[in-house]
Design a protein around this motif. Sequence first.
Motif, PDB file in Angstrom:
ATOM      1  N   LEU A 162      34.888 -40.060  22.952  1.00  8.88           N
ATOM      2  CA  LEU A 162      34.796 -40.276  24.390  1.00  8.88           C
ATOM      3  C   LEU A 162      34.026 -41.558  24.655  1.00  8.88           C
ATOM      4  O   LEU A 162      33.353 -42.097  23.777  1.00  8.88           O
ATOM      5  CB  LEU A 162      34.111 -39.084  25.080  1.00  8.88           C
ATOM      6  N   PHE A 163      34.139 -42.042  25.906  1.00  8.22           N
ATOM      7  CA  PHE A 163      33.315 -43.143  26.380  1.00  8.22           C
ATOM      8  C   PHE A 163      32.176 -42.564  27.199  1.00  8.22           C
ATOM      9  O   PHE A 163      32.401 -41.769  28.111  1.00  8.22           O
ATOM     10  CB  PHE A 163      34.119 -44.101  27.261  1.00  8.22           C
ATOM     11  N   ALA A 164      30.942 -42.963  26.895  1.00  9.23           N
ATOM     12  CA  ALA A 164      29.766 -42.493  27.618  1.00  9.23           C
ATOM     13  C   ALA A 164      29.135 -43.670  28.366  1.00  9.23           C
ATOM     14  O   ALA A 164      28.836 -44.710  27.769  1.00  9.23           O
ATOM     15  CB  ALA A 164      28.749 -41.875  26.672  1.00  9.23           C
ATOM     16  N   PHE A 165      28.943 -43.474  29.672  1.00  3.30           N
ATOM     17  CA  PHE A 165      28.311 -44.462  30.533  1.00  3.30           C
ATOM     18  C   PHE A 165      26.967 -43.881  30.980  1.00  3.30           C
ATOM     19  O   PHE A 165      26.916 -43.025  31.875  1.00  3.30           O
ATOM     20  CB  PHE A 165      29.191 -44.756  31.752  1.00  3.30           C
TER      21      PHE A 165
ATOM     22  N   SER B 162      25.440 -49.727  36.500  1.00  2.00           N
ATOM     23  CA  SER B 162      25.319 -51.123  36.105  1.00  2.00           C
ATOM     24  C   SER B 162      26.517 -51.886  36.657  1.00  2.00           C
ATOM     25  O   SER B 162      27.587 -51.309  36.879  1.00  2.00           O
ATOM     26  CB  SER B 162      25.281 -51.234  34.578  1.00  2.00           C
ATOM     27  N   SER B 163      26.359 -53.178  36.859  1.00  2.00           N
ATOM     28  CA  SER B 163      27.492 -54.026  37.236  1.00  2.00           C
ATOM     29  C   SER B 163      28.069 -54.759  36.033  1.00  2.00           C
ATOM     30  O   SER B 163      29.019 -55.536  36.172  1.00  2.00           O
ATOM     31  CB  SER B 163      27.058 -55.047  38.298  1.00  2.00           C
ATOM     32  N   THR B 164      27.521 -54.475  34.847  1.00  2.00           N
ATOM     33  CA  THR B 164      27.915 -55.230  33.655  1.00  2.00           C
ATOM     34  C   THR B 164      28.397 -54.347  32.500  1.00  2.00           C
ATOM     35  O   THR B 164      28.637 -54.858  31.409  1.00  2.00           O
ATOM     36  CB  THR B 164      26.735 -56.091  33.158  1.00  2.00           C
ATOM     37  N   SER B 165      28.530 -53.038  32.744  1.00  2.00           N
ATOM     38  CA  SER B 165      28.967 -52.129  31.678  1.00  2.00           C
ATOM     39  C   SER B 165      30.330 -51.552  32.027  1.00  2.00           C
ATOM     40  O   SER B 165      30.503 -50.953  33.089  1.00  2.00           O
ATOM     41  CB  SER B 165      27.950 -51.000  31.492  1.00  2.00           C
ATOM     42  N   TYR B 166      31.292 -51.719  31.119  1.00  2.00           N
ATOM     43  CA  TYR B 166      32.643 -51.233  31.382  1.00  2.00           C
ATOM     44  C   TYR B 166      33.467 -51.271  30.097  1.00  2.00           C
ATOM     45  O   TYR B 166      33.048 -51.834  29.088  1.00  2.00           O
ATOM     46  CB  TYR B 166      33.331 -52.057  32.471  1.00  2.00           C
ATOM     47  N   VAL B 167      34.656 -50.667  30.177  1.00  2.00           N
ATOM     48  CA  VAL B 167      35.628 -50.709  29.084  1.00  2.00           C
ATOM     49  C   VAL B 167      36.892 -51.384  29.588  1.00  2.00           C
ATOM     50  O   VAL B 167      37.418 -51.011  30.641  1.00  2.00           O
ATOM     51  CB  VAL B 167      35.964 -49.301  28.561  1.00  2.00           C
ATOM     52  N   TRP B 168      37.346 -52.356  28.858  1.00  2.00           N
ATOM     53  CA  TRP B 168      38.599 -53.060  29.176  1.00  2.00           C
ATOM     54  C   TRP B 168      39.684 -52.465  28.290  1.00  2.00           C
ATOM     55  O   TRP B 168      39.593 -52.516  27.065  1.00  2.00           O
ATOM     56  CB  TRP B 168      38.431 -54.550  28.907  1.00  2.00           C
TER      57      TRP B 168
ATOM     58  N   LEU C 154      44.380 -46.346  20.979  1.00  2.00           N
ATOM     59  CA  LEU C 154      43.834 -47.142  22.073  1.00  2.00           C
ATOM     60  C   LEU C 154      43.381 -48.516  21.604  1.00  2.00           C
ATOM     61  O   LEU C 154      42.713 -48.651  20.580  1.00  2.00           O
ATOM     62  CB  LEU C 154      42.651 -46.393  22.697  1.00  2.00           C
ATOM     63  N   ARG C 155      43.720 -49.520  22.391  1.00  2.00           N
ATOM     64  CA  ARG C 155      43.201 -50.871  22.190  1.00  2.00           C
ATOM     65  C   ARG C 155      42.252 -51.164  23.348  1.00  2.00           C
ATOM     66  O   ARG C 155      42.643 -51.099  24.511  1.00  2.00           O
ATOM     67  CB  ARG C 155      44.337 -51.888  22.144  1.00  2.00           C
ATOM     68  N   TYR C 156      41.002 -51.481  23.027  1.00  2.00           N
ATOM     69  CA  TYR C 156      40.003 -51.615  24.085  1.00  2.00           C
ATOM     70  C   TYR C 156      38.877 -52.539  23.649  1.00  2.00           C
ATOM     71  O   TYR C 156      38.724 -52.863  22.468  1.00  2.00           O
ATOM     72  CB  TYR C 156      39.426 -50.242  24.439  1.00  2.00           C
ATOM     73  N   ASN C 157      38.061 -52.924  24.628  1.00  2.00           N
ATOM     74  CA  ASN C 157      36.874 -53.715  24.371  1.00  2.00           C
ATOM     75  C   ASN C 157      35.719 -53.164  25.201  1.00  2.00           C
ATOM     76  O   ASN C 157      35.860 -52.954  26.406  1.00  2.00           O
ATOM     77  CB  ASN C 157      37.124 -55.183  24.735  1.00  2.00           C
ATOM     78  N   LEU C 158      34.576 -52.900  24.561  1.00  2.00           N
ATOM     79  CA  LEU C 158      33.387 -52.402  25.246  1.00  2.00           C
ATOM     80  C   LEU C 158      32.512 -53.574  25.665  1.00  2.00           C
ATOM     81  O   LEU C 158      32.288 -54.505  24.887  1.00  2.00           O
ATOM     82  CB  LEU C 158      32.566 -51.485  24.331  1.00  2.00           C
ATOM     83  N   THR C 159      31.987 -53.489  26.895  1.00  2.00           N
ATOM     84  CA  THR C 159      31.055 -54.494  27.397  1.00  2.00           C
ATOM     85  C   THR C 159      29.836 -53.797  27.984  1.00  2.00           C
ATOM     86  O   THR C 159      29.976 -52.844  28.759  1.00  2.00           O
ATOM     87  CB  THR C 159      31.719 -55.372  28.474  1.00  2.00           C
ATOM     88  N   GLY C 160      28.644 -54.266  27.623  1.00  2.00           N
ATOM     89  CA  GLY C 160      27.421 -53.707  28.185  1.00  2.00           C
ATOM     90  C   GLY C 160      27.041 -52.383  27.558  1.00  2.00           C
ATOM     91  O   GLY C 160      27.341 -52.100  26.397  1.00  2.00           O
ATOM     92  N   ASN C 161      26.400 -51.536  28.361  1.00  2.00           N
ATOM     93  CA  ASN C 161      25.839 -50.273  27.878  1.00  2.00           C
ATOM     94  C   ASN C 161      26.870 -49.149  27.986  1.00  2.00           C
ATOM     95  O   ASN C 161      26.821 -48.313  28.892  1.00  2.00           O
ATOM     96  CB  ASN C 161      24.581 -49.937  28.683  1.00  2.00           C
ATOM     97  N   VAL C 162      27.825 -49.150  27.059  1.00  2.00           N
ATOM     98  CA  VAL C 162      28.841 -48.092  26.951  1.00  2.00           C
ATOM     99  C   VAL C 162      28.885 -47.657  25.497  1.00  2.00           C
ATOM    100  O   VAL C 162      28.889 -48.496  24.590  1.00  2.00           O
ATOM    101  CB  VAL C 162      30.244 -48.568  27.383  1.00  2.00           C
ATOM    102  N   ASN C 163      28.937 -46.342  25.262  1.00  2.00           N
ATOM    103  CA  ASN C 163      28.945 -45.825  23.895  1.00  2.00           C
ATOM    104  C   ASN C 163      30.196 -45.002  23.641  1.00  2.00           C
ATOM    105  O   ASN C 163      30.765 -44.409  24.562  1.00  2.00           O
ATOM    106  CB  ASN C 163      27.720 -44.938  23.665  1.00  2.00           C
ATOM    107  N   THR C 164      30.628 -44.967  22.384  1.00  2.00           N
ATOM    108  CA  THR C 164      31.669 -44.031  21.970  1.00  2.00           C
ATOM    109  C   THR C 164      30.996 -42.902  21.210  1.00  2.00           C
ATOM    110  O   THR C 164      30.258 -43.141  20.255  1.00  2.00           O
ATOM    111  CB  THR C 164      32.722 -44.713  21.083  1.00  2.00           C
TER     112      THR C 164
END
Length: 206
Positions: free
Chosen positions: A5-8, A12-18, A184-194
């Motif tokens: 899973l993705f955990a947020f 934040s305005s700088t944490s997300y998954v693309w 899944l093809r993705y990119n994590l930015t900022g404070n996001v955990n798998t």
Amino acid sequence: MKEKLFAFPKQSSTSYVWLFPELSGPFEEATVCMRFHSDLTWGYPLFSLSTWSKSNDFLLYYSPEMNTFSLSVSDIDQYYKLQGNNFREWTSICATWNSSVWVVWIDGKKHNIDRKTNMKISADPIIIIGQEQDSYGGGFETSQSFVGEIADINMWDKALTDNNIIDYFADNEISGNVINWNALRYNLTGNVNTLLYVDPYPCEIV
């Protein structure tokens, strides 16, 4: 991403998954399914698809203040008034759209609105999880960020049938052809955990 899973953890305005889609569109139909939970008491996005022409070309958004779920397609909003939902526990959601039907399913309950629209989702989408795009790939605000956990995101370039969606809720591992959680093809930015995803509703065979 199977069994993850993705955990947020915080706003934040700088944490997300693309997310990188397998198909680039344009799309005349679409379905998005996902599982999530959140303790937020103010509005937050679940799935934000933006294109050059529309910032909300496909947006799923929940407003706890009014207990209202919204589906936006091509910057047109449709609102669904809910009863008894707060999404603090793991919840499964599917939203499906074509030229005449906008349907939202929440934990197997169908919220159906028939409305005729002549539009499509433009090509070359940017898909963001954790933020709402107010511009193509940006325009993020802390107050519109997601806090919680999200898993099992899939997207199709068609409106799924009721039976397809029931299969998703039954955890039959149907996979999208635009976004496929199991590949899944993705990119994590900022404070996001798998993290490891543990099914809160395991199937028990007696």
